[in-house]
Design a protein around this motif. Sequence first.
Motif, mmCIF file in Angstrom:
data_model
loop_
_atom_site.group_PDB
_atom_site.id
_atom_site.type_symbol
_atom_site.label_atom_id
_atom_site.label_comp_id
_atom_site.label_asym_id
_atom_site.label_seq_id
_atom_site.Cartn_x
_atom_site.Cartn_y
_atom_site.Cartn_z
ATOM 1 N N LYS A 145 99.488 14.031 -6.350
ATOM 2 C CA LYS A 145 98.074 14.274 -6.060
ATOM 3 C C LYS A 145 97.845 15.757 -5.761
ATOM 4 C CE LYS A 145 97.642 9.691 -3.891
ATOM 5 N NZ LYS A 145 97.380 8.992 -2.613
ATOM 6 N N GLY A 146 96.599 16.115 -5.515
ATOM 7 C CA GLY A 146 96.263 17.507 -5.258
ATOM 8 C C GLY A 146 96.786 18.033 -3.938
ATOM 9 N N SER A 199 85.110 19.813 -15.171
ATOM 10 C CA SER A 199 86.533 20.145 -15.325
ATOM 11 C C SER A 199 87.068 21.009 -14.194
ATOM 12 C CB SER A 199 86.777 20.842 -16.670
ATOM 13 O OG SER A 199 86.044 22.051 -16.772
ATOM 14 N N SER A 200 86.233 21.893 -13.637
ATOM 15 C CA SER A 200 86.718 22.770 -12.560
ATOM 16 C C SER A 200 87.069 21.980 -11.299
ATOM 17 C CB SER A 200 85.706 23.879 -12.259
ATOM 18 O OG SER A 200 85.590 24.754 -13.361
ATOM 19 N N PRO A 201 86.152 21.149 -10.738
ATOM 20 C CA PRO A 201 86.555 20.369 -9.561
ATOM 21 C C PRO A 201 87.681 19.387 -9.861
ATOM 22 C CG PRO A 201 84.388 19.674 -10.339
ATOM 23 C CD PRO A 201 84.729 20.937 -11.064
ATOM 24 N N ALA A 202 87.691 18.795 -11.058
ATOM 25 C CA ALA A 202 88.775 17.865 -11.402
ATOM 26 C C ALA A 202 90.119 18.583 -11.413
ATOM 27 C CB ALA A 202 88.507 17.220 -12.758
ATOM 28 N N SER A 203 90.133 19.818 -11.911
ATOM 29 C CA SER A 203 91.371 20.597 -11.943
ATOM 30 C C SER A 203 91.821 20.992 -10.544
ATOM 31 C CB SER A 203 91.172 21.854 -12.805
ATOM 32 O OG SER A 203 92.327 22.662 -12.811
ATOM 33 N N VAL A 204 90.893 21.447 -9.718
ATOM 34 C CA VAL A 204 91.229 21.818 -8.338
ATOM 35 C C VAL A 204 91.852 20.628 -7.607
ATOM 36 C CG1 VAL A 204 90.277 22.484 -6.098
ATOM 37 C CG2 VAL A 204 89.451 23.611 -8.174
ATOM 38 N N LEU A 205 91.284 19.451 -7.807
ATOM 39 C CA LEU A 205 91.721 18.246 -7.107
ATOM 40 C C LEU A 205 92.876 17.537 -7.813
ATOM 41 C CD1 LEU A 205 88.162 16.878 -6.308
ATOM 42 C CD2 LEU A 205 89.732 17.937 -4.672
ATOM 43 N N LYS A 206 93.251 18.038 -8.999
ATOM 44 C CA LYS A 206 94.324 17.454 -9.816
ATOM 45 C C LYS A 206 94.037 16.007 -10.184
ATOM 46 C CE LYS A 206 97.890 20.655 -8.256
ATOM 47 N NZ LYS A 206 99.237 20.843 -7.665
#
Length: 389
Positions: free
Chosen positions: A187-188, A333-340
Amino acid sequence: MITLIKGADVYAPTPLGINDILIAHDKIVEISPSISLQGGAVTVVDGKGCIAMPGLVDSLVHITGGGGEGGFHTRTPEMQLTEATLAGVTTVVGALGTDATTRTLPDLIAKARALYEEGISAYCYTGSYQLPARTITGSITDDILLIDTMIGIGEVAIADHRGSQPTARELAKVAADARVGGMLSGKGGIVSIHTGDASDQLTLLHEVINTTNIPASQFYPTHINRNQSLLEAGQRWCEAGGFIDMTTSTNEQFIEEGEIPAAQAIAWCLAQGIDASQLTMSSDGNASLPVFDAEGQLIGLEVGKVRSLFDAWQTLAKTEGVFLHDAIAVVTSSPASVLKLKNKGKLAAGCDADIVLCDAQSLDIRDVIARGKHMVSDNGVLIKGTFEA
């Protein structure tokens, strides 16, 4: 459950042009210019005249309610399913705030699971504003590792009179525990940071990354659009390798006192050369929007709206000089990437079928699909929450 979207202008968020999108159960199977299927089991959605974009990822929502700064009667209500779906939000991350006594982690987990059962994706953070952190298992690492819905800790408050005034050493230990929990669970392990309006701004975060081996990417500070000075501090944080988040829920008094509307703050950051992958917006939905006087006494209170995230995105997408794919990335995509969240925030084969169809001219929402389920059609609700009228 097979759905075929025909003839939409697809933003993944990278622009792919006019395509069909094939969905089977809860996943995207194929995106290509011409997909032909026959049979009564196929639901066809006409996407002509629409852009298709990923469902919005809202990285900070008080799904069980928040507030309480003015007494028990000022506790805000919990989020209902259609508050998200009608706003194109298909993924939410729940958090506790100031109140971690009458608002509890077990309730937060239960609400996240309830929203999942109703049709959207929902995660949550362990902890709250204060340190030492409230946890379920007694350990930040164990909460993230062992509890499926928990993906990090937050929102830990800095530069705010309501926080526990943590030291760099305390915050570094929290980040290290969250990092290990994230690594072991895939997880993130992110540390969501509530940034108040005190003059020390992000100084504490810089102290942590400058004196430890914790990278800037482990922290996710929000409310960075409180004022221009904090926004410029956010720019410096991005230059150090971090991410920053703008809050879309606001009110007239906040704006009069210097808060920058989220879309305007993102546009400013993009103009400074900050990459869209480092920039996000979140609603702070169902949180209280408290107004304090110079002595820290509550003098006003409003409630954050999940809908504000889509409204801010729509404004950003129509802002001169901002590319549509960058505007979409900031809420997908940006928040999804930050949060993995690997299957969120993008349209591609194998990803979760979270899709929003917007009118190509007005950018108003027409249809919302979450995990393959058609939740909103022609801006009308198809699926309501269990207790929604």
